[in-house]
Write a protein that holds these residues in place. Structure first.
Motif, PDB file in Angstrom:
ATOM      1  N   ASP A   1      51.467  72.142 -45.865  1.00 55.59           N
ATOM      2  CA  ASP A   1      52.589  72.991 -45.463  1.00 55.59           C
ATOM      3  C   ASP A   1      52.452  73.471 -44.032  1.00 55.59           C
ATOM      4  OD1 ASP A   1      53.641  72.683 -47.973  1.00 55.59           O
ATOM      5  OD2 ASP A   1      52.975  74.640 -48.727  1.00 55.59           O
ATOM      6  N   GLU A   2      51.226  73.750 -43.606  1.00 55.49           N
ATOM      7  CA  GLU A   2      51.015  74.283 -42.255  1.00 55.49           C
ATOM      8  C   GLU A   2      50.711  73.188 -41.238  1.00 55.49           C
ATOM      9  OE1 GLU A   2      48.335  77.558 -42.091  1.00 55.49           O
ATOM     10  OE2 GLU A   2      49.431  78.712 -43.606  1.00 55.49           O
TER      11      GLU A   2
ATOM     12  N   TYR B   1      48.145  65.483 -43.139  1.00 54.99           N
ATOM     13  CA  TYR B   1      49.364  64.783 -43.555  1.00 54.99           C
ATOM     14  C   TYR B   1      48.977  63.700 -44.557  1.00 54.99           C
ATOM     15  CZ  TYR B   1      47.877  61.318 -40.061  1.00 54.99           C
ATOM     16  OH  TYR B   1      47.160  60.393 -39.334  1.00 54.99           O
TER      17      TYR B   1
ATOM     18  N   GLN C   1      47.829  71.664 -50.531  1.00 55.50           N
ATOM     19  CA  GLN C   1      49.245  71.936 -50.292  1.00 55.50           C
ATOM     20  C   GLN C   1      49.424  72.945 -49.160  1.00 55.50           C
ATOM     21  OE1 GLN C   1      51.763  70.182 -51.915  1.00 55.50           O
ATOM     22  NE2 GLN C   1      52.883  71.071 -50.193  1.00 55.50           N
ATOM     23  N   PHE C   2      48.552  73.968 -49.113  1.00 60.27           N
ATOM     24  CA  PHE C   2      48.578  74.910 -47.996  1.00 60.27           C
ATOM     25  C   PHE C   2      48.381  74.182 -46.669  1.00 60.27           C
ATOM     26  CE2 PHE C   2      48.018  79.618 -49.012  1.00 60.27           C
ATOM     27  CZ  PHE C   2      48.701  79.530 -50.208  1.00 60.27           C
TER      28      PHE C   2
ATOM     29  N   TYR D   1      40.991  76.637 -48.938  1.00 64.87           N
ATOM     30  CA  TYR D   1      41.950  76.336 -47.862  1.00 64.87           C
ATOM     31  C   TYR D   1      41.470  76.885 -46.525  1.00 64.87           C
ATOM     32  CZ  TYR D   1      45.717  78.209 -44.917  1.00 64.87           C
ATOM     33  OH  TYR D   1      46.470  78.618 -43.848  1.00 64.87           O
TER      34      TYR D   1
ATOM     35  N   HIS E   1      46.177  72.984 -54.763  1.00 68.93           N
ATOM     36  CA  HIS E   1      46.760  74.157 -54.103  1.00 68.93           C
ATOM     37  C   HIS E   1      46.260  74.285 -52.665  1.00 68.93           C
ATOM     38  CE1 HIS E   1      48.827  75.312 -57.595  1.00 68.93           C
ATOM     39  NE2 HIS E   1      47.925  76.103 -58.180  1.00 68.93           N
TER      40      HIS E   1
END
Length: 457
Positions: free
Chosen positions: A55-56, A60, A51-52, A11, A48
């Motif tokens: 989320d931030e 998109y 997804q980080f 990430y 994972h």
């Protein structure tokens, strides 16, 4: 590092690439499956990490289309030190560079065995003679006059490039010279190849120049895309495109020059990458040799023709851009040691450079022909491209093996091969870019045998 932290490292690395401009707003992100195969990590790790990013707001999602990069300028101020990682980008994308491989198809390596070290040592002694005290002083920002003379003479004889030594500027790398060009060209907007030589994108991102990435096919950059934009600088590698290995044909070279000549603000930057080594067919002239209106900026380097640690690159400026260079304030001093410049100039003046080039052209041609002959029985499983020139080619696995399977096989045989996705994350196939220049002839057969075992049934 514990396995549970791997997704955080991934990430952080992907986030850093977005922040530093390696992705543009709207660029399609690699699919989770493709990235999982490329990095040889689980889908869960990729999910994972993505997804980080979701989320931030760094990426998109579009239904049935995949993931795309957000507009970085709309994101809130971020703390770049969060989740500090012990791994760099290269830990993922170089497949552990500290590992020692029994077999490696490395890029940008030469066969040092044939370098005329004894001759070059003589020119080194000459450069440090007592009467060469002038070499201890600051040199001209453009570089030593003697070397610029030899470069101008060599370019005319070998590539048809017509220039005066005063138009030649010497630097320590292509990147440094590109950086200088952005100072001269100021508010220019670029077309660059996609995929492309990484440093050009890095310099343009760092200097915040606008650019469009234009697809490349087997005949060169796809010029019809130029009609969709109004950019004025085209950066191309026509002699042996990096990383595809494609050679721009004469028709497209002529079309590109015609495009540049239609406006006084348009220029072509010709990075004549690997032009010294063409093995099949008639040599294609440099773009600069076809230009009648001073619209081509020529760049090349001695990294392959001499040795990588030589650290000498050079550019040829058109006369009107030379005038802009001359009035450029706060020009950087020349970064190539004067003694190295003197050695190379003497090496060229004696004729040793061209003799060395002729010898190496034969050596690399022999290597490439051997490789192609060894791979020929597997042409229904392996597709070779970009092998007309240079010291690398691409190899696509067409037998159904995935990229992950190929990399696991290579790891089992302690073989290093570079996935094409390193330079083009959108590549979906099991495709590799293979450098052969640094592999000694005596070790070529075992290298090819291991390559075949890793990529074929």
């Amino acid at each position: 590092m514990a396995k549970k932290h791997l997704y955080i490292d991934l990430y952080e690395n992907l986030k850093r690439q977005i922040i530093e401009g390696q992705y543009n707003s709207g660029d399609k992100f690699p699919s989770k499956r493709a990235l999982s195969e490329h990095l040889s990590v689980s889908n869960t790790t990729i999910e994972h990490a993505y997804q980080f990013l979701l989320d931030e707001g760094y990426i998109y999602s579009k239904p049935r289309s995949g993931y795309f990069v957000s507009d970085i300028e709309t994101l809130p101020i971020i703390n770049r030190n969060r989740h500090t990682s012990n791994l760099s980008n290269s830990d993922y994308f170089e497949n552990n560079v500290n590992h020692t491989y029994d077999f490696a198809f490395n890029l940008s390596e030469i066969d040092a065995e044939y370098f005329p070290m004894q001759q070059f040592r003589k020119y080194a002694r000459d450069a440090f003679e007592d009467n060469q005290l002038n070499l201890l002083q600051h040199t001209n920002p453009k570089g030593q006059w003697g070397l610029r003379q030899e470069i101008a003479r060599y370019l005319f004889n070998s590539r048809g490039v017509s220039c005066h030594p005063d138009q030649v500027i010497i630097g320590s790398s292509t990147e440094q010279l590109i950086n200088l060009l952005t100072d001269i060209l100021n508010d220019a907007q670029f077309y660059i190849e996609n995929p492309s030589y990484p440093p050009i994108k890095q310099v343009l991102d760092k200097k915040q120049f606008k650019y469009q990435q234009i697809p490349v096919n087997q005949t060169g950059i796809e010029l019809h895309y130029f009609n969709e934009f109004d950019n004025n600088i085209a950066y191309v590698t026509p002699s042996h495109q990096f990383p595809t290995g494609y050679v721009m044909n004469l028709k497209k070279r002529t079309q590109l020059i015609n495009w540049a000549q239609q406006s006084k603000d348009r220029y072509i930057i010709e990075d004549d990458y690997d032009s010294e080594f063409r093995y099949f067919g008639k040599p294609i002239p440099a773009l600069q040799s076809l230009d009648t209106q001073d619209k081509v900026i020529y760049i090349s380097t001695f990294s392959k023709s001499l040795f990588p640690s030589c650290r000498i690159a050079y550019l040829v400026l058109p006369q009107n851009l030379l005038a802009l260079y001359n009035i450029l304030p706060n020009k950087e001093g020349n970064t190539v040691p004067a003694h190295i410049q003197k050695m190379v100039a003497n090496f060229m003046e004696s004729g040793s450079f061209e003799r060395h080039l002729n010898k190496m052209r034969n050596v690399y041609s022999e290597k490439l022909k051997f490789i192609l002959n060894e791979l020929k029985p597997f042409q229904n499983q392996l597709e070779i491209d970009g092998a007309l020139a240079g010291m690398h080619f691409t190899l696509t696995v067409t037998n159904g093996l995935t990229l992950e399977q190929c990399l696991k096989n290579a790891e089992k045989h302690n073989l290093k091969i570079t996935p094409f996705t390193k330079y083009d994350p959108t590549e979906q196939s099991a495709k590799f870019i293979l450098g052969f220049g640094g592999i000694p002839l005596s070790k070529l057969k075992p290298h090819i045998d291991v390559l075949i075992k890793s990529l074929t049934f």
